[in-house]
Design an enzyme around this catalytic site. Sequence first.
Site, PDB file in Angstrom:
ATOM      1  CG  ASP A  45      -1.850   1.054   1.325  1.00 11.06           C
ATOM      2  OD1 ASP A  45      -2.540   1.432  -0.224  1.00 11.06           O
ATOM      3  OD2 ASP A  45      -3.102   1.235   1.829  1.00 11.06           O
ATOM      4  CG  ASN A  92      -7.598  -1.877  -5.425  1.00 15.31           C
ATOM      5  OD1 ASN A  92      -7.054  -3.053  -5.153  1.00 15.31           O
ATOM      6  ND2 ASN A  92      -8.204  -1.064  -4.414  1.00 15.31           N
TER       7      ASN A  92
HETATM    8  C1  IPE Z   1      -5.065  -2.594  -0.157  1.00 14.44           C
HETATM    9  O1  IPE Z   1      -4.802  -1.523  -0.160  1.00 14.44           O
HETATM   10  C2  IPE Z   1      -5.106  -3.113  -1.506  1.00 14.44           C
HETATM   11  C3  IPE Z   1      -4.267  -3.527  -2.122  1.00 14.44           C
HETATM   12  C4  IPE Z   1      -3.044  -2.838  -1.786  1.00 14.44           C
HETATM   13  C5  IPE Z   1      -3.772  -3.722  -3.564  1.00 14.44           C
HETATM   14  P1  IPE Z   1      -6.390   0.202  -0.740  1.00 14.44           P
HETATM   15  O2  IPE Z   1      -5.831   0.964  -1.249  1.00 14.44           O
HETATM   16  O3  IPE Z   1      -7.210  -0.746  -1.395  1.00 14.44           O
HETATM   17  O4  IPE Z   1      -7.012  -0.307   0.666  1.00 14.44           O
HETATM   18  P2  IPE Z   1      -7.788   0.278   1.475  1.00 14.44           P
HETATM   19  O5  IPE Z   1      -9.076   1.185   0.521  1.00 14.44           O
HETATM   20  O6  IPE Z   1      -6.891   1.328   2.588  1.00 14.44           O
HETATM   21  O7  IPE Z   1      -8.180  -0.621   3.063  1.00 14.44           O
HETATM   22  C1  IPE Z   2      -1.333   0.377  -3.463  1.00 13.70           C
HETATM   23  O1  IPE Z   2      -1.375   1.866  -3.175  1.00 13.70           O
HETATM   24  C2  IPE Z   2      -1.558  -0.273  -4.772  1.00 13.70           C
HETATM   25  C3  IPE Z   2      -3.438  -0.685  -4.886  1.00 13.70           C
HETATM   26  C4  IPE Z   2      -3.863  -0.321  -4.334  1.00 13.70           C
HETATM   27  C5  IPE Z   2      -3.636  -1.198  -6.008  1.00 13.70           C
HETATM   28  P1  IPE Z   2      -2.709   2.692  -3.582  1.00 13.70           P
HETATM   29  O2  IPE Z   2      -2.854   2.898  -5.025  1.00 13.70           O
HETATM   30  O3  IPE Z   2      -3.790   2.448  -2.671  1.00 13.70           O
HETATM   31  O4  IPE Z   2      -1.880   4.015  -3.012  1.00 13.70           O
HETATM   32  P2  IPE Z   2      -2.787   5.199  -1.331  1.00 13.70           P
HETATM   33  O5  IPE Z   2      -2.799   4.383  -0.644  1.00 13.70           O
HETATM   34  O6  IPE Z   2      -3.440   5.697  -2.086  1.00 13.70           O
HETATM   35  O7  IPE Z   2      -1.399   5.564  -0.956  1.00 13.70           O
HETATM   36 MG    MG Z   3      -3.979   2.127  -0.657  1.00  8.74          MG
END
Ligand code: IPE
Ligand code: IPE
Ligand code: MG
Length: 235
Positions: A14, A62
């Site tokens: 993340d 997502n």
């Molecule tokens: C979790 O991260 C999913 C992945 C890393 C693929 P998200 O950014 O989607 O999750 P939340 O919304 O912070 O829980």
């Molecule tokens: C994790 O990074 C990757 C996926 C969830 C696909 P994020 O896109 O959730 O990045 P933040 O949490 O918004 O920084």
């Molecule tokens: Mg995230």
Amino acid sequence: MSATGKFHVAIIMDGNGRWAQRRGLPRSAGHVQGAKMVRRVVEASARAGIRTLTLYAFSSDNWGRPSPEVESLLRLLQCYLASETRRCLRNSVRINVIGRRDRLPSGLVRAIETSEQLTAHCTRMRLRIAVDYSSKHSILEAVRRAATGTLNTETFEALLAEVDHSAGDAGAVDLLIRTGGDQRLSDFLLWDCAYAELYFTDVLWPEFGEAGLHAALEDFGGRQRRFGKVLAESA
Ligand code: IPE
Ligand code: IPE
Ligand code: MG
């Protein structure tokens, strides 16, 4: 850390979006940087003796992101598979994508199948990439399939593996890492993490690196796992 034959590490990667935003870049640039980090951490994991590495790349929730971001993530995944399969072959890393496939673009499904077939004989480390993955969905689907048969932990886990397209039983997660500062599971491997050691770090995924992995493994080495029992010396 003693990397035993079954050592299973799972990572919620993340923080890509925040990494990019802090640099005034579009979120997609963070995902590109995140994909580069995947390669480094996969190789570091194989070197560290991890047997199974499960990476959360795209959660079922997502899909709710703006469509350009979803499209760029899926395209990136396909590029990753196309470019990394050869590297994985060289390093004897077996690729297995877990999660739903019925909602993925057909080109991505074909890329997944090709990577899995080409690396099926690799034995050094199993790399599982979770795509369109929702633990709650997997559990519900396994329960639905179990409705007519005998249900116990073993049969249920076999059904979960079947639902997830998991190439065999990956075993319980020993260490769950989440980068990006949040401390939650976000519907990842809920069944498999029943006794996982949890490790949260503020480091954003594009900056995690081999050092981040080693810090997590070192922390894990200091944990005392009891699985609900008492230690022999205190019994
Ligand atoms: C979790 O991260 C999913 C992945 C890393 C693929 P998200 O950014 O989607 O999750 P939340 O919304 O912070 O829980
Ligand atoms: C994790 O990074 C990757 C996926 C969830 C696909 P994020 O896109 O959730 O990045 P933040 O949490 O918004 O920084
Ligand atoms: Mg995230």
